[in-house]
Design a protein around this motif. Structure first.
Motif, mmCIF file in Angstrom:
data_model
loop_
_atom_site.group_PDB
_atom_site.id
_atom_site.type_symbol
_atom_site.label_atom_id
_atom_site.label_comp_id
_atom_site.label_asym_id
_atom_site.label_seq_id
_atom_site.Cartn_x
_atom_site.Cartn_y
_atom_site.Cartn_z
ATOM 1 N N GLY A 55 0.759 -1.196 -0.177
ATOM 2 C CA GLY A 55 0.083 -0.003 0.081
ATOM 3 C C GLY A 55 1.022 1.377 0.126
ATOM 4 O O GLY A 55 0.551 2.300 -0.704
ATOM 5 N N LEU A 56 1.998 1.169 0.744
ATOM 6 C CA LEU A 56 2.893 2.670 0.841
ATOM 7 C C LEU A 56 3.584 2.745 -0.622
ATOM 8 O O LEU A 56 3.690 3.791 -1.095
ATOM 9 C CB LEU A 56 3.894 2.312 1.788
ATOM 10 N N ARG A 57 4.052 1.485 -1.213
ATOM 11 C CA ARG A 57 4.471 1.693 -2.556
ATOM 12 C C ARG A 57 3.678 2.313 -3.537
ATOM 13 O O ARG A 57 3.772 3.067 -4.329
ATOM 14 C CB ARG A 57 5.088 0.295 -3.021
ATOM 15 N N GLU A 58 2.399 1.935 -3.511
ATOM 16 C CA GLU A 58 1.214 2.500 -4.359
ATOM 17 C C GLU A 58 1.088 3.857 -4.065
ATOM 18 O O GLU A 58 1.042 4.777 -5.026
ATOM 19 C CB GLU A 58 0.069 1.765 -4.326
ATOM 20 N N TRP A 59 1.105 4.083 -2.837
ATOM 21 C CA TRP A 59 0.712 5.639 -2.392
ATOM 22 C C TRP A 59 2.092 6.512 -2.855
ATOM 23 O O TRP A 59 1.789 7.580 -3.236
ATOM 24 C CB TRP A 59 0.731 5.838 -0.769
ATOM 25 N N LEU A 60 3.442 6.016 -2.807
ATOM 26 C CA LEU A 60 4.451 6.957 -3.239
ATOM 27 C C LEU A 60 4.281 7.017 -4.665
ATOM 28 O O LEU A 60 4.620 8.186 -5.002
ATOM 29 C CB LEU A 60 5.902 5.912 -2.781
ATOM 30 N N ALA A 61 3.910 6.026 -5.541
ATOM 31 C CA ALA A 61 3.960 6.227 -6.815
ATOM 32 C C ALA A 61 2.798 7.500 -7.303
ATOM 33 O O ALA A 61 2.662 8.170 -8.092
ATOM 34 C CB ALA A 61 3.571 5.083 -7.730
ATOM 35 N N PHE A 75 10.579 2.319 18.265
ATOM 36 C CA PHE A 75 9.780 1.119 18.320
ATOM 37 C C PHE A 75 8.690 0.883 17.347
ATOM 38 O O PHE A 75 7.726 -0.010 17.328
ATOM 39 C CB PHE A 75 9.256 0.986 19.655
ATOM 40 N N ALA A 76 8.719 1.836 16.351
ATOM 41 C CA ALA A 76 7.539 1.528 15.212
ATOM 42 C C ALA A 76 8.398 0.660 13.880
ATOM 43 O O ALA A 76 8.575 0.996 13.079
ATOM 44 C CB ALA A 76 7.363 3.027 14.563
ATOM 45 N N GLY A 77 8.571 -0.512 14.668
ATOM 46 C CA GLY A 77 9.312 -1.498 13.776
ATOM 47 C C GLY A 77 8.503 -1.833 12.518
ATOM 48 O O GLY A 77 9.236 -2.207 11.296
ATOM 49 N N GLY A 78 7.239 -1.996 12.679
ATOM 50 C CA GLY A 78 6.603 -2.273 11.427
ATOM 51 C C GLY A 78 6.546 -1.397 10.378
ATOM 52 O O GLY A 78 6.914 -1.781 9.160
ATOM 53 N N MET A 79 6.465 -0.045 10.617
ATOM 54 C CA MET A 79 6.296 0.962 9.819
ATOM 55 C C MET A 79 7.754 1.098 9.081
ATOM 56 O O MET A 79 7.911 1.259 7.928
ATOM 57 C CB MET A 79 5.973 2.161 10.415
ATOM 58 N N THR A 80 8.719 0.884 9.953
ATOM 59 C CA THR A 80 10.040 1.160 9.334
ATOM 60 C C THR A 80 10.442 0.075 8.572
ATOM 61 O O THR A 80 11.041 0.244 7.318
ATOM 62 C CB THR A 80 11.038 0.982 10.572
ATOM 63 N N ALA A 81 9.891 -1.180 8.823
ATOM 64 C CA ALA A 81 10.224 -2.198 7.789
ATOM 65 C C ALA A 81 9.342 -1.976 6.507
ATOM 66 O O ALA A 81 10.074 -2.271 5.339
ATOM 67 C CB ALA A 81 9.920 -3.396 8.296
ATOM 68 N N ASN A 82 7.913 -1.567 6.608
ATOM 69 C CA ASN A 82 7.444 -1.555 5.348
ATOM 70 C C ASN A 82 8.252 -0.394 4.282
ATOM 71 O O ASN A 82 7.953 -0.235 3.234
ATOM 72 C CB ASN A 82 6.027 -0.897 5.886
ATOM 73 N N ALA A 83 8.565 0.846 5.154
ATOM 74 C CA ALA A 83 9.221 1.827 4.465
ATOM 75 C C ALA A 83 10.305 1.439 3.794
ATOM 76 O O ALA A 83 10.557 1.964 2.385
ATOM 77 C CB ALA A 83 9.780 3.205 5.489
ATOM 78 N N ALA A 84 11.289 0.564 4.387
ATOM 79 C CA ALA A 84 12.463 0.121 3.749
ATOM 80 C C ALA A 84 11.998 -0.817 2.568
ATOM 81 O O ALA A 84 12.685 -0.611 1.300
ATOM 82 C CB ALA A 84 13.417 -0.487 4.646
ATOM 83 N N GLN A 85 11.071 -1.619 2.793
ATOM 84 C CA GLN A 85 10.702 -2.488 1.490
ATOM 85 C C GLN A 85 10.002 -1.785 0.303
ATOM 86 O O GLN A 85 10.485 -2.081 -0.772
ATOM 87 C CB GLN A 85 9.760 -3.590 2.054
ATOM 88 N N ALA A 86 9.162 -0.758 0.742
ATOM 89 C CA ALA A 86 8.473 -0.199 -0.183
ATOM 90 C C ALA A 86 9.541 1.071 -1.199
ATOM 91 O O ALA A 86 9.312 0.900 -2.341
ATOM 92 C CB ALA A 86 7.494 0.865 0.436
ATOM 93 N N ALA A 87 10.387 1.228 -0.411
ATOM 94 C CA ALA A 87 11.380 2.296 -0.973
ATOM 95 C C ALA A 87 12.356 1.374 -1.862
ATOM 96 O O ALA A 87 12.704 1.835 -3.052
ATOM 97 C CB ALA A 87 12.458 3.088 0.032
ATOM 98 N N ALA A 88 12.746 0.256 -1.182
ATOM 99 C CA ALA A 88 13.317 -0.605 -2.583
ATOM 100 C C ALA A 88 12.691 -0.981 -3.494
ATOM 101 O O ALA A 88 13.195 -1.112 -4.550
ATOM 102 C CB ALA A 88 13.953 -1.959 -1.547
ATOM 103 N N ASP A 89 11.523 -1.323 -3.454
ATOM 104 C CA ASP A 89 10.515 -1.921 -4.488
ATOM 105 C C ASP A 89 10.383 -0.619 -5.561
ATOM 106 O O ASP A 89 10.241 -0.949 -6.720
ATOM 107 C CB ASP A 89 9.361 -2.150 -4.124
ATOM 108 N N ALA A 90 10.353 0.598 -5.213
ATOM 109 C CA ALA A 90 10.205 1.681 -6.019
ATOM 110 C C ALA A 90 11.397 2.505 -6.233
ATOM 111 O O ALA A 90 11.135 3.282 -7.249
ATOM 112 C CB ALA A 90 9.168 2.788 -4.963
ATOM 113 N N GLY A 91 12.607 2.024 -5.850
ATOM 114 C CA GLY A 91 13.731 2.475 -6.019
ATOM 115 C C GLY A 91 14.052 3.861 -5.664
ATOM 116 O O GLY A 91 14.668 4.587 -6.165
#
Length: 253
Positions: A55-61, A75-91
């Motif tokens: 969802g974050l990757r789509e929002w970024l685009a 301690f927002a580990g879930g959001m941090t992991a999602n941000a890293a993954q979405a950024a990697a996917d979107a370049g």
């Protein structure tokens, strides 16, 4: 350059204020929406989740984001992991801003544990009167505990609660004098807290040290492998300036 700041922290608000006042930067801050009356940053703000990394990757685009600054709570580990993954996917480049954790000093009686569940297990043998200062999330892990709890949070917890407790709704900063008086008045025998770092709530540790109260210190979740990380707003702003000028921000440790 359009920047998404994942916020909710003092560092995020300070960075948004700096970048919003500079030409060439379009800042959007995102808050999780877990606090009823959050302190809002300068500029555009969105509130609520993205629906995971996809969802974050789509929002970024959809919103033409050029870079991400993850300045969420340590301690927002879930959001941090999602941000890293979405950024990697979107370049897209992503920077994680993490203030330094607290450091144990002479006279401290800290017991480090890896997570909230471990803290709930360890607290049983440390005292009958517990100061639980971990925010409203994670309180349910202590619901089966027999001890009495002073639970301090900004908003009321929405899950299961211990059988015996007092709920104290308050937002820092707190003074050493007030924290010392609170621990003494409630006859606190052990404190449970997260290694959030920063000066806003550090006074409780000073009070615990002075009174000889042991502290169960919950360790932070690790950052994603290879993450770019800085500890200060100044370093984050320098990274943004380099990204805005087309320079390579590189890895910051």
């Amino acid at each position: 350059m359009k920047i998404l700041i994942l916020g909710g922290t003092r560092e995020a608000r300070e960075l948004a204020a700096i970048a919003s006042g500079e030409r060439g930067f379009d800042i959007v801050s995102s808050l999780a929406g877990r606090v009823r009356e959050p302190m809002l940053p300068v500029g555009a703000v969105r509130v609520g989740g993205f629906g995971g990394a996809d969802g974050l990757r789509e929002w970024l685009a959809d919103n033409g984001i050029d870079a991400i600054v993850d300045a969420t709570h340590p301690f927002a580990g879930g959001m941090t992991a999602n941000a890293a993954q979405a950024a990697a996917d979107a370049g897209l480049p992503v920077l994680h801003v993490r203030r330094p954790g607290w450091r144990e000093e002479a006279g401290d009686r800290w017991i480090r544990v890896p997570d909230v569940s471990a803290a709930a297990e360890a607290v049983a043998g440390l005292g009958d009167r517990v100061f639980l200062t971990i925010g409203r999330q994670g309180v349910a892990a202590f619901a089966e505990s027999a001890q009495w709890f002073l639970i301090r949070a900004i908003d009321p917890p929405d899950g299961a609660m211990p059988v015996r407790y007092e709920l104290l709704l308050a937002r820092g900063p707190f003074s050493v004098e007030d924290e010392t008086a609170l621990l003494a008045d409630r006859r606190i025998e052990v404190m449970v807290t997260k290694d959030s770092g920063g000066a806003l709530t550090e006074a409780k540790l000073t009070a615990a040290r002075a009174l000889g109260v042991p502290v169960l210190m919950i360790d932070r979740p690790p950052l994603p492998a290879g993450a770019r990380r800085v500890e200060t707003v100044a370093a984050a702003w320098e990274w943004l300036r380099q990204a805005g000028s087309g320079q390579s921000a590189g890895r910051v440790e």
